[in-house]
Write a protein that holds these residues in place. Structure first.
Motif, PDB file in Angstrom:
ATOM      1  N   ALA A 235      60.278  32.817  43.337  1.00  0.00           N
ATOM      2  CA  ALA A 235      59.004  33.538  43.450  1.00  0.00           C
ATOM      3  C   ALA A 235      57.943  32.933  42.541  1.00  0.00           C
ATOM      4  O   ALA A 235      56.749  32.935  42.876  1.00  0.00           O
ATOM      5  CB  ALA A 235      59.208  35.013  43.119  1.00  0.00           C
TER       6      ALA A 235
ATOM      7  N   ASN B  10      54.991  32.243  45.028  1.00  0.00           N
ATOM      8  CA  ASN B  10      53.895  33.199  44.899  1.00  0.00           C
ATOM      9  C   ASN B  10      52.544  32.521  44.699  1.00  0.00           C
ATOM     10  O   ASN B  10      51.525  32.993  45.195  1.00  0.00           O
ATOM     11  CB  ASN B  10      54.178  34.149  43.733  1.00  0.00           C
ATOM     12  CG  ASN B  10      53.977  35.583  44.130  1.00  0.00           C
ATOM     13  OD1 ASN B  10      54.088  35.921  45.300  1.00  0.00           O
ATOM     14  ND2 ASN B  10      53.675  36.422  43.173  1.00  0.00           N
TER      15      ASN B  10
ATOM     16  N   LEU C  90      56.839  40.217  49.227  1.00  0.00           N
ATOM     17  CA  LEU C  90      57.283  39.688  47.938  1.00  0.00           C
ATOM     18  C   LEU C  90      57.071  40.708  46.819  1.00  0.00           C
ATOM     19  O   LEU C  90      57.914  40.855  45.930  1.00  0.00           O
ATOM     20  CB  LEU C  90      56.533  38.396  47.615  1.00  0.00           C
ATOM     21  CG  LEU C  90      56.976  37.144  48.384  1.00  0.00           C
ATOM     22  CD1 LEU C  90      55.979  36.004  48.162  1.00  0.00           C
ATOM     23  CD2 LEU C  90      58.373  36.711  47.964  1.00  0.00           C
TER      24      LEU C  90
ATOM     25  N   ASN D  89      59.922  42.460  44.394  1.00  0.00           N
ATOM     26  CA  ASN D  89      59.824  42.466  42.942  1.00  0.00           C
ATOM     27  C   ASN D  89      59.899  43.892  42.391  1.00  0.00           C
ATOM     28  O   ASN D  89      60.608  44.157  41.413  1.00  0.00           O
ATOM     29  CB  ASN D  89      58.511  41.813  42.516  1.00  0.00           C
ATOM     30  CG  ASN D  89      58.415  41.644  41.022  1.00  0.00           C
ATOM     31  OD1 ASN D  89      58.833  40.641  40.452  1.00  0.00           O
ATOM     32  ND2 ASN D  89      57.836  42.630  40.345  1.00  0.00           N
TER      33      ASN D  89
ATOM     34  N   ALA E 267      63.117  39.671  49.686  1.00  0.00           N
ATOM     35  CA  ALA E 267      62.867  38.298  49.246  1.00  0.00           C
ATOM     36  C   ALA E 267      63.307  37.300  50.308  1.00  0.00           C
ATOM     37  O   ALA E 267      62.573  36.339  50.625  1.00  0.00           O
ATOM     38  CB  ALA E 267      63.600  38.036  47.935  1.00  0.00           C
TER      39      ALA E 267
END
Length: 395
Positions: A184, A188, A267, A271, A307
């Motif tokens: 990530a 991201n 995402l 998280n 994810a």
């Protein structure tokens, strides 16, 4: 001889295999087998279920990501053709054994799983060695630890140590969470910048450097404490710290309206689920009246499910010549189904949605399977067609 497009890159073959396994396994286990497995006598079906989710569906998804991404990051030749078929052939026998819950063949299945994971490690290690870089060494190290967790689970099953098997399965889950955190931190940046500026001409978003690896570091400390001192409350406090680190990381998604785009929101939800999961684990082990399964399912379905689906959507589009500015409807639906599947499975264990408690296992399994099925419906044609966007990347 011209190579078929699905064998041109790892994720084109491995993502559909992982999705197919993810769609069929829970359907067979819950909706057809009624939580039972035909040849499971000594190993609990629930442990088979957890193992096949982590090392089957998620393991193949991880392989597809790493075998495609690391050569891209190191600017080396990507694996294709017969190499991919050989890797798939190593992965498949253990999945057949796992689908049957064949206790007598567990050791054989473990050998195939270890061979598969070590082969993936050799491929990404060779790419780093060729470029003489240690920049991506963390991925290799955690992949090897993931293989070690697999060996630990198989050993515990072989000697009949149920508690050790449970700890090793949780260790594998935590290792995957760390790999998600590492991934990530790369993905991201690309995804949020494209959400803010679809043209890709500017990069308005920059992550806070101190926030990128804090969550992964706290999960690592929790994992070490849980394995070394299973009866100590230290691991409970470290679980709370890991949850707080994931919530702190949510600040990365404070980017205005762009945060509500499907690929960004998925995402973010993953998280947040990791944060909730670790907070729940810590609270349970400190004596709160909460099922241990609540935290574990937020991690396994909420964090990792979202994810994996996010990577399927993002990399599945960018590595097949498509942009993120216009997602196919299957991307939105599969993402929504994955989120709902996680909530349906976990919320009754938090004493919420208690009305569905007798049926939430089956309902969650059906939604999970449908999520992967919808993704396959929309993305399989992309995997079968030639062409790749020069701007496409895994991060």
């Amino acid at each position: 001889m011209k190579r078929h497009p699905i064998l041109s890159e790892a994720l084109r073959l491995f993502f559909p295999l992982a999705a197919l396994h993810g769609a069929l396994w829970p359907f067979l286990w819950v909706l057809v087998g009624s939580y039972d497995l035909p040849f499971a006598y000594d190993i609990a079906p629930s442990q088979w279920h957890a193992h096949e989710m982590i090392f089957g569906t998620y393991g193949m998804a991880l392989a597809g990501f790493l075998v495609a991404a690391v050569p891209e990051w190191t600017d080396t030749k990507t694996s294709s053709g017969k190499t991919l078929l050989c890797l798939a052939a190593l992965w498949l026998p253990a999945r057949i054994i796992g689908a049957l819950g064949a206790d007598a063949l567990s050791l054989l299945a473990g050998l195939f799983d270890l061979a598969f994971l070590l082969a993936v490690a050799a491929i990404i290690g060779r790419a780093m060695l060729e470029r003489r870089t240690t920049k991506h060494l963390a991925f290799l190290a955690w992949l090897l630890l993931f293989a070690g967790a697999e060996a630990g689970v198989r050993y515990a099953w072989q000697v009949g140590d149920v508690e050790l098997a449970s700890r090793m399965l949780e260790a594998a889950l935590c290792i995957f969470i760390v790999l998600f955190s590492l991934s990530a931190s790369r993905i991201n940046v690309v995804v949020i910048n494209l959400a803010l500026d679809p043209t890709g001409e500017t990069s308005p978003y920059r992550p806070h450097p101190g926030r990128r690896h804090m969550a992964g570091a706290m999960v690592t400390l929790y994992l070490v404490a849980k394995l070394a001192f299973p009866d100590s409350d230290v691991s409970a406090w470290l679980a709370l710290a890991a949850g707080a680190a994931f919530f702190d990381r949510l600040a990365e998604w404070f980017v205005g309206r762009a945060a509500f785009k499907t690929e960004v929101l998925l995402l973010a939800f993953g998280n947040a689920s990791a944060g909730i999961g670790f907070l729940a684990l810590g609270a349970t082990r400190l004596g709160f009246n909460l099922s241990p399964a609540a935290g574990l399912h937020m991690l396994s379905l909420g964090a990792l499910g979202c994810a994996v689906m996010a990577v399927f959507i993002i990399a599945g589009l960018r590595h097949t010549g498509r942009n993120l500015d216009r997602l196919p409807w299957q991307a939105h639906v599969s993402a929504g189904l994955m989120i709902v599947a996680a909530l349906v499975r976990a919320l009754p264990e938090f004493d919420a949605l208690s009305a569905i408690a007798p049926y939430h296992h089956g309902l969650s399994a059906a939604l999970w399977a449908l999520s992967f099925g919808v993704w396959l419906h929309g993305f399989m044609p992309f995997m079968l067609r030639p062409g790749v966007d020069e701007q496409g990347s895994c991060g």
